[in-house]
Scaffold this active site. Structure first.
Site, short mmCIF file in Angstrom:
data_model
loop_
_atom_site.label_atom_id
_atom_site.label_comp_id
_atom_site.label_asym_id
_atom_site.label_seq_id
_atom_site.Cartn_x
_atom_site.Cartn_y
_atom_site.Cartn_z
N LYS A 78 0.83 -1.21 -0.30
CA LYS A 78 -0.01 0.13 0.01
C LYS A 78 0.91 1.31 0.01
O LYS A 78 2.16 1.02 0.52
CB LYS A 78 -0.73 -0.08 1.35
CG LYS A 78 -2.12 0.75 1.26
CD LYS A 78 -3.24 -0.04 0.52
CE LYS A 78 -4.56 1.00 0.54
NZ LYS A 78 -5.58 0.28 -0.17
N GLY A 178 -25.25 1.85 2.37
CA GLY A 178 -24.24 2.37 1.36
C GLY A 178 -24.54 2.13 -0.14
O GLY A 178 -24.58 0.96 -0.35
N GLY A 180 -22.83 3.34 -2.66
CA GLY A 180 -22.22 4.06 -3.88
C GLY A 180 -21.93 3.15 -4.99
O GLY A 180 -22.72 2.29 -5.33
N VAL A 182 -20.30 0.13 -5.12
CA VAL A 182 -20.32 -1.22 -5.07
C VAL A 182 -21.86 -1.50 -4.62
O VAL A 182 -22.59 -2.34 -5.16
CB VAL A 182 -19.55 -1.82 -3.84
CG1 VAL A 182 -19.78 -3.23 -3.86
CG2 VAL A 182 -18.10 -1.49 -4.33
P1 NAI Z 1 -18.46 4.82 -2.33
O1 NAI Z 1 -17.69 5.82 -1.84
O2 NAI Z 1 -18.75 4.73 -4.03
O3 NAI Z 1 -19.70 4.56 -1.77
C1 NAI Z 1 -19.85 4.45 -0.41
C2 NAI Z 1 -21.12 5.05 -0.20
O4 NAI Z 1 -21.52 4.97 1.27
C3 NAI Z 1 -21.73 6.32 -0.52
O5 NAI Z 1 -22.79 6.54 -1.25
C4 NAI Z 1 -21.84 7.31 1.08
O6 NAI Z 1 -22.75 8.32 0.75
C5 NAI Z 1 -22.27 6.24 1.66
N1 NAI Z 1 -22.08 6.32 3.02
C6 NAI Z 1 -21.15 7.03 3.75
N2 NAI Z 1 -21.17 6.83 5.20
C7 NAI Z 1 -22.49 6.04 5.07
C8 NAI Z 1 -23.24 6.03 6.48
N3 NAI Z 1 -22.62 6.01 7.50
N4 NAI Z 1 -24.33 5.19 6.50
C9 NAI Z 1 -24.81 5.03 4.97
N5 NAI Z 1 -24.07 5.17 3.88
C10 NAI Z 1 -23.04 6.11 4.01
O7 NAI Z 1 -17.41 3.51 -2.06
P2 NAI Z 1 -17.29 2.05 -2.99
O8 NAI Z 1 -16.51 2.09 -3.91
O9 NAI Z 1 -18.77 1.75 -3.28
O10 NAI Z 1 -17.15 1.25 -1.80
C11 NAI Z 1 -17.87 0.84 -0.53
C12 NAI Z 1 -17.05 0.20 0.39
O11 NAI Z 1 -16.53 -1.08 -0.08
C13 NAI Z 1 -15.72 0.81 0.93
O12 NAI Z 1 -15.60 0.53 2.44
C14 NAI Z 1 -14.50 0.22 0.09
O13 NAI Z 1 -13.54 0.45 0.90
C15 NAI Z 1 -15.03 -0.92 0.11
N6 NAI Z 1 -14.61 -1.59 -1.31
C16 NAI Z 1 -14.72 -1.11 -2.52
C17 NAI Z 1 -14.25 -1.84 -3.54
C18 NAI Z 1 -14.41 -1.41 -4.79
O14 NAI Z 1 -14.43 -2.03 -5.82
N7 NAI Z 1 -15.04 -0.05 -5.18
C19 NAI Z 1 -13.44 -2.88 -3.39
C20 NAI Z 1 -13.34 -3.64 -2.03
C21 NAI Z 1 -13.70 -2.91 -0.92
#
Ligand code: NAI
Length: 348
Positions: A78, A178, A180, A182
């Site tokens: 990392k 969440g 976002g 994923v």
């Molecule tokens: P993202 O940033 O696109 O989505 C996260 C979502 O969670 C956002 O819509 C945000 O508004 C929402 N959010 C934040 N705090 C919140 C809360 N307290 N309650 C409800 N919703 C809340 O992130 P992404 O890429 O979707 O990733 C989601 C998680 O999965 C993260 O923890 C990331 O580290 C993990 N992850 C993602 C991968 C990927 O391919 N994008 C791969 C492996 C892990």
């Protein structure tokens, strides 16, 4: 530009300094036993350089586990840049980081993480070829989120088969925290599989769109973990499974994409005691790194290769759950042990 630090838990750790561009950061290679260390580059404000170092050490160790759990020939690494991505990120700073990464000669491969965009990765790629997760290029892997969501759904099916004797998710009620990158794809997959959805996000617009698209029920973000549902899918932030939330959870299973869902290692046992099946996050969300690995390893038939490895996530989860049930320990304990064995076996 690189100063090597001596830290016994990791193979190689470097401090990165470049006065000309204001670059300050760290690169940590936790293990290269299974292959080149791979893991994203994060940029954020830290309280101190020690805090940044601690973060990079923890995150790189986590990548060793995640890559081994995904069955990939990759080690764990990392990198972090200390600074505010909105204010301090410049092309020159990114290119300096690219040069630092290039110095390691491919022992560390970087990719996008918090505070970085595909355009930033392209800037870094002007200085080094050891960058994955790019949008363009022969083996470019692009946005990993759809693949991550497929992996989570595959893991969920393994959990469903164990709990309910069938991997059919139709009619199952899933609470998705969440929406976002994923979370939205997971909702799409689950909706297509006939599951019933309840969804929450701190972004009200996302909630409205997702609810409309998939006929989901909307729930306040601070109560989604506690609703009556079959499965809770944390797809937002880490630390959501803790001493306060665990007693309130009513779902029988937890399976989601978020990294570091357990606030402390003891939380795995708290869930076990409550009879809630927790599927280890770093196994369930391995799809993202599988997607990136296809780029690092220059895989030609990406679709088939990725699908095979997602099936393997499911098989591995099944194995973890079988062993956990047999030994009456948490799936997390089994997953950790399996990874340590894989790392040691390779070392021997
Ligand atoms: P993202 O940033 O696109 O989505 C996260 C979502 O969670 C956002 O819509 C945000 O508004 C929402 N959010 C934040 N705090 C919140 C809360 N307290 N309650 C409800 N919703 C809340 O992130 P992404 O890429 O979707 O990733 C989601 C998680 O999965 C993260 O923890 C990331 O580290 C993990 N992850 C993602 C991968 C990927 O391919 N994008 C791969 C492996 C892990």
């Amino acid at each position: 530009m690189l100063t090597r630090l001596s830290i016994s838990s990791h193979e190689e750790v470097y401090r990165v300094d470049d006065a000309e561009t204001g670059l300050r950061g760290f690169i940590a290679l936790h293990s290269t036993r299974l292959g080149p260390a791979a893991g994203g580059l994060r940029m954020r404000v830290y309280d101190s350089d020690d805090a940044a170092l601690e973060d990079v050490l923890n995150l790189s160790r986590g990548m060793s586990y995640k890559n081994a759990a995904a069955g990939l020939p990759l080690g764990g690494g990392k990198a972090v840049i200390v600074g505010d991505p909105a204010a301090d990120k410049t092309p020159a700073l990114l290119r300096a980081m690219g040069r630092a990464i290039d110095t390691l000669g491919g022992r560390y491969w970087t990719a996008e993480d918090m505070g970085m965009s595909p355009a930033d990765m392209a800037e870094i790629a002007r200085e080094t070829r050891y960058v994955a997760g790019r949008d363009q290029g022969r083996h470019a892997s692009g946005d990993p989120s759809p693949v991550t969501a497929r992996g989570v759904a595959a893991a969920m099916r393994a959990g469903a088969a164990r709990l309910w004797g069938s991997d059919d998710l139709s009619g199952r009620h899933v609470a998705v925290q969440g929406l976002g990158h994923v979370g939205w794809h997971l909702c799409r997959i689950l909706h297509e599989a006939g599951a019933r959805l309840s969804v929450a996000d701190t972004d009200a617009a996302r909630v409205a769109t997702t609810a409309r698209e998939f006929g989901a029920q909307t729930v306040a973000p601070d109560t989604i973990h506690a609703i009556e549902a079959d499965i809770l899918a944390p797809c937002a932030i880490g630390g959501v499974l803790n001493a306060e939330t665990i007693p309130e959870i009513r779902a029988r299973m937890i399976c989601g994409a978020a990294n570091n869902q357990l606030s402390t290692p003891q939380d795995a046992d708290r869930l076990l005691t409550r009879g809630i099946l927790y599927l280890p996050d770093y196994v369930a969300n391995g799809g993202g790194i599988i997607n990136v690995a296809a780029e690092i390893l220059h895989i030609e038939d990406r679709a088939a290769w990725v699908s095979e490895r997602l099936e393997a996530i499911r098989a591995r989860m099944d194995d973890i759950l079988t062993r956990a049930a047999g030994e009456a320990v948490s799936p997390n304990a089994i997953a950790d042990r399996m990874v340590k064995e894989a790392l040691l076996a390779r070392a021997g």
